[in-house]
Scaffold this active site. Structure first.
Site, PDB file in Angstrom:
ATOM      1  N   LYS A   9       5.869  61.286  55.258  1.00  0.00           N
ATOM      2  CA  LYS A   9       5.973  62.411  56.177  1.00  0.00           C
ATOM      3  C   LYS A   9       7.302  62.351  56.929  1.00  0.00           C
ATOM      4  O   LYS A   9       7.809  61.264  57.191  1.00  0.00           O
ATOM      5  CB  LYS A   9       4.800  62.305  57.157  1.00  0.00           C
ATOM      6  CG  LYS A   9       4.687  63.424  58.139  1.00  0.00           C
ATOM      7  CD  LYS A   9       3.587  63.101  59.109  1.00  0.00           C
ATOM      8  CE  LYS A   9       3.583  64.070  60.278  1.00  0.00           C
ATOM      9  NZ  LYS A   9       4.856  64.378  60.848  1.00  0.00           N
ATOM     10  N   LYS A  14      10.893  56.737  56.765  1.00  0.00           N
ATOM     11  CA  LYS A  14      11.069  56.397  55.345  1.00  0.00           C
ATOM     12  C   LYS A  14      12.539  56.220  54.975  1.00  0.00           C
ATOM     13  O   LYS A  14      12.846  55.434  54.094  1.00  0.00           O
ATOM     14  CB  LYS A  14      10.387  57.406  54.431  1.00  0.00           C
ATOM     15  CG  LYS A  14      11.021  58.738  54.448  1.00  0.00           C
ATOM     16  CD  LYS A  14      10.324  59.718  53.602  1.00  0.00           C
ATOM     17  CE  LYS A  14      10.776  61.102  54.014  1.00  0.00           C
ATOM     18  NZ  LYS A  14      12.115  61.256  54.539  1.00  0.00           N
ATOM     19  N   LYS A  40      17.514  66.747  56.027  1.00  0.00           N
ATOM     20  CA  LYS A  40      18.165  66.049  57.167  1.00  0.00           C
ATOM     21  C   LYS A  40      19.414  65.287  56.714  1.00  0.00           C
ATOM     22  O   LYS A  40      20.258  64.921  57.508  1.00  0.00           O
ATOM     23  CB  LYS A  40      17.155  65.053  57.759  1.00  0.00           C
ATOM     24  CG  LYS A  40      16.665  65.477  59.111  1.00  0.00           C
ATOM     25  CD  LYS A  40      15.783  64.501  59.861  1.00  0.00           C
ATOM     26  CE  LYS A  40      14.947  63.557  59.066  1.00  0.00           C
ATOM     27  NZ  LYS A  40      15.110  62.177  59.271  1.00  0.00           N
ATOM     28  N   ASP A 127       6.155  65.669  53.370  1.00  0.00           N
ATOM     29  CA  ASP A 127       5.182  66.635  53.863  1.00  0.00           C
ATOM     30  C   ASP A 127       5.455  68.042  53.354  1.00  0.00           C
ATOM     31  O   ASP A 127       4.755  68.977  53.677  1.00  0.00           O
ATOM     32  CB  ASP A 127       5.030  66.618  55.381  1.00  0.00           C
ATOM     33  CG  ASP A 127       6.317  66.435  56.113  1.00  0.00           C
ATOM     34  OD1 ASP A 127       6.305  66.328  57.332  1.00  0.00           O
ATOM     35  OD2 ASP A 127       7.369  66.370  55.448  1.00  0.00           O
TER      36      ASP A 127
END
Ligand code: SF4
Length: 755
Positions: A9, A14, A40, A127
């Site tokens: 998520k 991560k 990102k 996600d």
């Protein structure tokens, strides 16, 4: 060589886990490639001393294809790890999933080969579970998938969803390595994660504690391997790297994906044992017929709630497929089939406003088909046929490309509208295709933004998004509604003017029909104010309400829907009879129209004049046609004018067959009292039989038979017959020529030299 994907998520850590694992693998002398698959684009930052590198998608957008080079995208990080960031659009715009797909294609095209590395690590936002983000799950990319999660419900929910995604891609080989537990440090978190791991049958490969060294390393833009190699947390990543190394050689360590159901997951993580039942606010509760107990509206089970089994299966056996209860498929609600798409329908409406442009927002594939069809019908129907080639009204496609789908097409759309306005169009409609809708381009906002930059101009978005909105007719009506925005509601009716509503947009004979009707109206002393929408311009639309009455060209569902809309919105008066076809219908039409527009006036002079013309035609063609036997086959009963013509010419109707068709229109009772046999549910077999037995001279039909008809003349009943008193004469002229030709066509020797 092994390819692994770390899914988790957003915000779960991560990327930190991925970078630290890559660094630990590099310390084992592995050649590592890490690909960040998160808009990102900070996955590889810690491997690069805190640097942010250009993303594949930005590069692809800014650099022409022929100038693109792999070196511009792959950067060297800690101990020669290769670092790539896929990137993505701004939040809320475009399609990030498509971006991932495109990035992989670009890297492949530029020659990035996984086989050049020992380990390829994909760090993927977990996600988002659309097809794009699932690409690394595919067999050709990930040999093994690691789930990064904390003990929070949403993190476990995302992990479970990823298992569902993997199951969709799993063939025979298991591909889940296990769970990496990245602790957030809250109460009983570990128990939750371990309970989840037992329930889905996966090992927890690493438990990463909350540790201050992570934030210190992050501040320095480094991984633990570089900043704190002797910390306990760095040791955890070394162990994990060794596990990856083992996995590289031994794929039997992998597990199948066995996700939980949503309710099982809730029970496990939240301890919720009862299903919460919801009732729609306005609907009366359904009750059990026998007991009168209220039923839950969603699950339709008894009681206020239904118990969930408290036992959560520890592990599902990999080899046993889940039992799926056999159910009959839910029947689709009865509805007519979809034809075309709303994009095409809306453009067909707005295109007809001759001094307005329509911006078609979509890829070439969509816009080309529609624009081409519209331009052709315009030129054939109004331009070329009439002997004057007019300018095709403005159709401006945005030609969305792949990068517009990824980053959003709004900027391109605004530029195209501006282009239209700068070129002098004062009114611009905007119609969107499916792709614009799928990626969520906010067309309405874009149009109002441009409108503010061009004072006085009107930019009107039509709220359609291809087939997401509906079929051609839905779009056509939406287009009509937005064109109706141009009508000035304050204009008052004037005597002597009518409007024409609902002329067919794709018919090649509309101009001819219009001239015939206009001629009849003129004879009553009336003129046409506005055609909604053939050849209409913004001026005639603005003064639309000047007409005393509105006349319908057709009697189809689209025209009736448009009539209802205009009448509701503007309180218009309508003359209910559509354009007439044939002598009898035209006589009734003229009488009704005269009574409506000119009460007390006698239409006889006009009727007599038309009758004289019609009779003259009949006298001309009857000698060749009188006594000929005709078999009529039709899928509609709306053929009174054809039968009248046959009889007026002294021909004999041997039978009328009405076949079954979705397109057919019934007129119950119309044919029942006629003096010839009528057979319904007429098939091609019956038709072939009748041709053989009844031996007609002519078969008239509005469709071709599936079995060839030899030995008989055949002619079509026109789909769009000539309107007015003389419709039948057009057919009579054709038949008289046809019946003089031999029944069997073919090449004939004309007396010339055969060599
Ligand atoms: S249905 Fe959608 S994709 Fe197909 S032509 Fe229409 S707008 Fe384009």
């Amino acid at each position: 060589m092994i390819q692994i994907a770390l899914y988790g998520k957003g915000g779960i850590g991560k990327s930190t886990v991925s970078a630290n694992l890559s660094a630990a693998l590099a310390d084992l002398n592995k050649r590592v490639l890490q690909v960040g698959c998160d808009p990102k684009h900070d996955s590889t930052r810690l491997l690069l001393g805190g640097a942010v590198i250009p993303t594949v998608l930005d590069y692809m957008r800014e650099t022409p294809g022929e100038a693109q080079q792999l070196e511009a995208l792959v950067f060297e990080g800690y101990r020669s790890t290769a670092c790539v960031e896929a990137g993505g659009p701004k939040p809320g715009i475009g399609c990030a999933g498509r971006g991932i797909l495109s990035s992989f294609e670009v890297l492949k095209r530029l020659g990035l080969r996984a086989s050049s590395f020992d380990v390829v690590l994909y760090d993927v936002l977990g996600d988002v579970v659309c097809g794009g983000f699932a690409v690394p799950l595919r067999k050709e990319y990930a040999d093994a998938v690691f789930l990064v999660t904390s003990g929070e419900y949403m993190a476990l929910y995302a992990a479970n969803n990823i298992l569902r995604g993997i199951r969709n891609f799993e063939d025979t080989n298991p591909r889940v390595a296990g769970i990496i537990f990245n602790s957030r440090g809250f109460f009983a978190e570990e128990e939750r994660v371990f309970a989840f791991s037992r329930a889905v049958g996966l090992p927890v490969l690493s438990s990463i504690p909350r540790d201050e060294v992570f934030s210190q390393a992050e501040k320095a833009g480094k991984t633990l391997a570089e900043a704190f190699p002797s910390s306990a947390s760095a040791g955890i990543f070394r162990e994990l790297a060794v596990y990856v190394e083992t996995l590289e050689k031994d794929r039997s360590l992998l597990h199948p994906a066995n996700p939980l159901g949503d309710l099982e997951l809730e029970a496990l993580v939240l301890g919720r044992r009862e299903r919460v039942c919801m009732k729609p606010f306005t609907t009366a509760p359904a009750t059990d017929e026998k007991t009168g107990t209220e039923l839950c509206s969603l699950c339709q089970e008894k009681g206020p709630s239904a118990e969930i089994p408290s036992e959560i299966p520890e592990t599902k056996s990999a080899g046993t497929p889940e039992e799926v209860p056999t159910q009959s498929p839910t029947p689709l609600p009865s509805r007519p089939p979809l034809y075309g798409c709303a994009f095409s329908g809306a453009a067909t409406a707005t295109f007809q406003v001759s001094d307005a442009a329509t911006v078609l927002h979509g890829p070439r594939s969509c816009t080309h088909i529609t624009a081409d069809a519209l331009a052709c019908s315009f030129l054939r129907g109004g331009g070329i046929n009439a002997g004057e080639v007019k300018q095709v009204p403005g159709l401006l496609p945005t030609d969305m490309e792949e990068e517009d789908v990824i980053f959003g097409g709004i900027e391109k759309l605004e530029r195209k509208i501006e282009e239209a306005l700068s070129a002098g169009w004062q009114t611009v409609f905007v119609v969107s295709t499916c792709p614009g809708g799928i990626i969520g381009d906010d067309v309405k906002r874009a149009t109002s933004r441009v409108e503010t930059r061009f004072p006085g101009a009107r930019v009107i978005p039509v709220p359609v998004e291809g087939v997401l909105t509906g079929d051609f007719s839905t779009g056509l009506l939406e287009g009509y509604k937005r064109v109706a925005d141009l009508i000035d509601p304050s204009v008052t009716p004037e005597k002597g003017l009518v409007n024409i509503i609902g002329e067919r947009s794709f018919s090649l004979r509309e101009e001819e029909h219009f001239r015939t009707i206009e001629g009849l109206i003129k004879k009553l002393g009336y003129g046409v104010n506005c055609r909604f929408l053939k050849g209409a311009d913004t001026l005639s639309l603005r003064s639309f309400k000047k007409a005393e009455i509105n006349m319908l060209a057709c009697d189809d569902p689209e025209t009736r829907a448009l009539q209802a809309y205009l009448s509701d919105r503007f309180g218009l008066e309508f003359f209910e009879l559509p354009f007439p076809v044939g002598f009898r219908e035209s006589s009734l039409w003229v009488k009704a129209l005269t009574a409506r527009l000119l009460p007390g006036e006698d239409p006889s002079p006009l009727l007599e004049e038309q009758e004289e013309l019609y009779r003259a035609g009949v006298v001309k063609y009857a000698p060749q046609l009188s006594g000929k036997r005709v078999l009529v086959v039709s899928y509609t009963e709306d053929i009174g004018w054809v039968l009248d013509t046959i009889r007026d010419l002294g021909m004999e109707i041997v039978k009328v067959g009405i076949s079954v068709s979705f397109f057919g229109r019934g007129s119950p009772g119309l044919l029942s009292c006629e003096a010839f046999p009528v057979e319904r549910d007429y098939t091609d077999e019956k038709r072939a039989r009748d041709v053989r037995i009844l031996m007609p001279d002519l078969v008239l039909s509005n469709y071709a038979p599936s079995v060839p008809e030899d030995g008989v003349h055949y002619d079509t009943i026109p789909f769009s017959p000539q309107v007015g008193f003389l419709s039948g004469l057009e057919l009579a002229k054709r038949w008289s020529t046809l019946l003089r030709l031999p029944v069997t066509e073919g090449w004939k020797y004309d007396g010339g030299d055969e060599s």
